[in-house]
Design a protein around this motif. Structure first.
Motif, PDB file in Angstrom:
ATOM      1  N   ALA A  42       0.817  -1.208   0.000  1.00  0.00           N
ATOM      2  CA  ALA A  42       0.000   0.000   0.000  1.00  0.00           C
ATOM      3  C   ALA A  42       0.855   1.263   0.000  1.00  0.00           C
ATOM      4  O   ALA A  42       0.517   2.263  -0.649  1.00  0.00           O
ATOM      5  CB  ALA A  42      -0.932  -0.009   1.215  1.00  0.00           C
ATOM      6  N   ILE A  43       1.972   1.221   0.718  1.00  0.00           N
ATOM      7  CA  ILE A  43       2.851   2.399   0.772  1.00  0.00           C
ATOM      8  C   ILE A  43       3.453   2.665  -0.603  1.00  0.00           C
ATOM      9  O   ILE A  43       3.526   3.815  -1.064  1.00  0.00           O
ATOM     10  CB  ILE A  43       3.945   2.199   1.831  1.00  0.00           C
ATOM     11  CG1 ILE A  43       3.314   2.123   3.224  1.00  0.00           C
ATOM     12  CG2 ILE A  43       4.969   3.327   1.766  1.00  0.00           C
ATOM     13  CD1 ILE A  43       4.312   1.847   4.330  1.00  0.00           C
ATOM     14  N   GLY A  44       3.887   1.615  -1.280  1.00  0.00           N
ATOM     15  CA  GLY A  44       4.452   1.781  -2.613  1.00  0.00           C
ATOM     16  C   GLY A  44       3.443   2.353  -3.592  1.00  0.00           C
ATOM     17  O   GLY A  44       3.786   3.205  -4.422  1.00  0.00           O
ATOM     18  N   ARG A  45       2.199   1.921  -3.495  1.00  0.00           N
ATOM     19  CA  ARG A  45       1.182   2.458  -4.404  1.00  0.00           C
ATOM     20  C   ARG A  45       0.906   3.925  -4.094  1.00  0.00           C
ATOM     21  O   ARG A  45       0.714   4.744  -5.005  1.00  0.00           O
ATOM     22  CB  ARG A  45      -0.103   1.645  -4.301  1.00  0.00           C
ATOM     23  CG  ARG A  45      -1.184   2.142  -5.263  1.00  0.00           C
ATOM     24  CD  ARG A  45      -2.317   1.148  -5.403  1.00  0.00           C
ATOM     25  NE  ARG A  45      -3.275   1.639  -6.382  1.00  0.00           N
ATOM     26  CZ  ARG A  45      -4.439   2.228  -6.063  1.00  0.00           C
ATOM     27  NH1 ARG A  45      -4.777   2.385  -4.793  1.00  0.00           N
ATOM     28  NH2 ARG A  45      -5.258   2.640  -7.015  1.00  0.00           N
ATOM     29  N   ALA A  46       0.877   4.282  -2.796  1.00  0.00           N
ATOM     30  CA  ALA A  46       0.648   5.678  -2.435  1.00  0.00           C
ATOM     31  C   ALA A  46       1.774   6.563  -2.953  1.00  0.00           C
ATOM     32  O   ALA A  46       1.537   7.670  -3.474  1.00  0.00           O
ATOM     33  CB  ALA A  46       0.516   5.798  -0.921  1.00  0.00           C
ATOM     34  N   GLN A  47       3.006   6.076  -2.842  1.00  0.00           N
ATOM     35  CA  GLN A  47       4.142   6.850  -3.344  1.00  0.00           C
ATOM     36  C   GLN A  47       4.083   6.992  -4.855  1.00  0.00           C
ATOM     37  O   GLN A  47       4.390   8.070  -5.408  1.00  0.00           O
ATOM     38  CB  GLN A  47       5.443   6.187  -2.921  1.00  0.00           C
ATOM     39  CG  GLN A  47       5.721   6.272  -1.427  1.00  0.00           C
ATOM     40  CD  GLN A  47       6.964   5.506  -1.022  1.00  0.00           C
ATOM     41  OE1 GLN A  47       7.387   4.586  -1.726  1.00  0.00           O
ATOM     42  NE2 GLN A  47       7.556   5.884   0.091  1.00  0.00           N
ATOM     43  N   ALA A  48       3.684   5.912  -5.549  1.00  0.00           N
ATOM     44  CA  ALA A  48       3.573   5.983  -7.006  1.00  0.00           C
ATOM     45  C   ALA A  48       2.480   6.962  -7.424  1.00  0.00           C
ATOM     46  O   ALA A  48       2.607   7.666  -8.433  1.00  0.00           O
ATOM     47  CB  ALA A  48       3.291   4.597  -7.579  1.00  0.00           C
ATOM     48  N   SER A  49       1.395   7.035  -6.650  1.00  0.00           N
ATOM     49  CA  SER A  49       0.319   7.967  -6.959  1.00  0.00           C
ATOM     50  C   SER A  49       0.788   9.408  -6.861  1.00  0.00           C
ATOM     51  O   SER A  49       0.299  10.283  -7.580  1.00  0.00           O
ATOM     52  CB  SER A  49      -0.863   7.737  -6.019  1.00  0.00           C
ATOM     53  OG  SER A  49      -1.394   6.445  -6.181  1.00  0.00           O
ATOM     54  N   LEU A  50       1.764   9.632  -5.956  1.00  0.00           N
ATOM     55  CA  LEU A  50       2.302  10.976  -5.786  1.00  0.00           C
ATOM     56  C   LEU A  50       3.505  11.246  -6.682  1.00  0.00           C
ATOM     57  O   LEU A  50       4.136  12.303  -6.576  1.00  0.00           O
ATOM     58  CB  LEU A  50       2.697  11.189  -4.319  1.00  0.00           C
ATOM     59  CG  LEU A  50       1.540  11.118  -3.303  1.00  0.00           C
ATOM     60  CD1 LEU A  50       2.086  11.161  -1.883  1.00  0.00           C
ATOM     61  CD2 LEU A  50       0.542  12.237  -3.545  1.00  0.00           C
ATOM     62  N   GLY A  51       3.839  10.256  -7.523  1.00  0.00           N
ATOM     63  CA  GLY A  51       4.975  10.419  -8.419  1.00  0.00           C
ATOM     64  C   GLY A  51       6.313  10.193  -7.778  1.00  0.00           C
ATOM     65  O   GLY A  51       7.345  10.587  -8.323  1.00  0.00           O
TER      66      GLY A  51
END
Length: 369
Positions: free
Chosen positions: A143-152
């Motif tokens: 989940a953390i990796g996806r959140a970071q990817a969403s923020l670029g």
């Protein structure tokens, strides 16, 4: 359906034993010119699963298998007929095989023997600790990796390796943002339950080390052959088909609506050192095999499988090892292999230090000084 022709085996009392129904023969050598799909009978109706789309068989991991068993083509020992009976029973009934016995006698090796002989590809290995959970065996979601990817801030979404099938999943609704599937990785159990054409081999190693609830938690999944990936179920209306990573190196597979259901139930080997009791409901769903310590001839053929041109050269050492194992409450087979390796490396039996080395290598496993 064709029938496999098997050689005559030696029974416990030395008499001939023939098992016409055996598919697995206990040699650890690949079946010659035989496809498992042609000789494996259909499952019983209560163990028949219909997952799909069907995935092709996976390649073997020869380096890992050879490390554990020795190279293909070397002499290998034949198991006890009773052990082969139980392995074939688990294979035909599509039930987990619960293998018990003292440490170091080759319980986990059974999974690699079956995979090599039946051509079932890479063994999926789930090593159990006190922190293992059913969820970790099925899949992990970053989940953390996806959140970071969403923020670029993370890696670009969609940069995934080869797929295990030919179906490309659709992009999320709107075509922007990282796909959820890019941050899901199936565990060994989750990968084993994918809808493969042939059973995957799953080794659940040392289940008695687990939290007290894990065996009971496994019941539903092993009984139903399916599970949900919650994050993908929630997102199925805008990401119906998600490509996720599997436990196999560099492989992905497409999951539809967040649900995974097996087709060929995996061949599951669960090992236990007998350090705890399992719930009756769990035991009822397993085929149980208590492995005996290897015989002298099995140890001899194990050495021949791992070392070139050494067959028959260490019979005296094998007899001494078996006697020491009996006196010390059981030694592990790799303790014998270590001693043989030192001899092949140039340490001579008449060297002054050989006796001390052997004492160090063959120390009992109880932890006593």
């Amino acid at each position: 359906m064709s029938r496999v022709q098997h050689p005559v085996e030696n029974g416990r009392n030395g008499g001939p034993v023939s098992r016409s129904w055996w598919i697995y023969r206990g040699t650890g050598q690949p079946l010659p010119d035989i496809r498992l799909a042609d000789v494996l009978p259909p499952p019983p109706g209560w163990r028949d699963f219909d997952g799909g789309p069907v995935l092709p068989p996976v390649p073997s991991e020869s380096a890992e298998t050879d490390r554990r068993l020795g190279s293909v083509g070397r002499t290998t020992s034949r198991q006890n007929p009773h052990d082969i009976d139980m392995i074939n029973t688990a294979l035909l009934l599509r039930r987990p095989l619960l293998v018990t016995g003292r440490p170091g006698i080759g319980k986990s090796t059974l999974a690699y023997l079956v995979a090599r002989e039946l051509g079932l590809g890479r063994v999926l290995h789930w090593g159990i600790t006190s922190r293992s959970t059913l969820h970790s065996g099925l899949y992990e979601y970053d989940a953390i990796g996806r959140a970071q990817a969403s923020l670029g801030r993370g890696p670009a979404a969609g940069d995934t390796p080869r797929t295990a099938d030919a179906t490309e999943p659709a992009a999320p609704e709107g075509g922007t943002g990282p796909r959820i599937g890019d941050f899901v990785r199936l565990g060994p159990l989750g990968t084993a339950l994918l809808p493969y054409e042939l059973p995957r081999v799953l080794l659940i190693d040392e289940l008695d080390k687990s939290d007290i609830d894990l065996p009971s938690d496994l019941l539903h999944v092993l009984e139903n052959g399916s599970y949900d990936i919650r994050e993908l179920v929630r997102a199925r209306h805008h990401e119906a088909r998600a490509r996720v990573f599997t436990d196999d190196p560099d492989a992905t597979v497409t999951v539809t609506d967040g649900r995974v259901r097996c087709r060929a139930f995996p061949f599951v080997v669960i090992t236990s050192n007998g350090e705890r009791q399992f719930p009756p409901a769990f035991l009822r769903r397993c085929v149980r095999l208590d492995v005996s310590p290897p015989r002298e001839d099995q140890l001899a053929t194990m050495i021949a499988a791992h070392f070139r041109d050494q067959e028959g050269r260490y019979d005296d050492m094998i007899r001494a090892f078996v006697e020491r194992s009996r006196q010390n409450g059981g030694l592990a087979t790799d303790q014998l292999l270590n001693a043989v390796f030192l001899r092949t490396a140039g340490v001579r039996e008449d060297d002054e230090s050989w006796g001390e080395l052997l004492e160090a290598l063959w120390r009992e496993l109880s932890g006593a000084p």
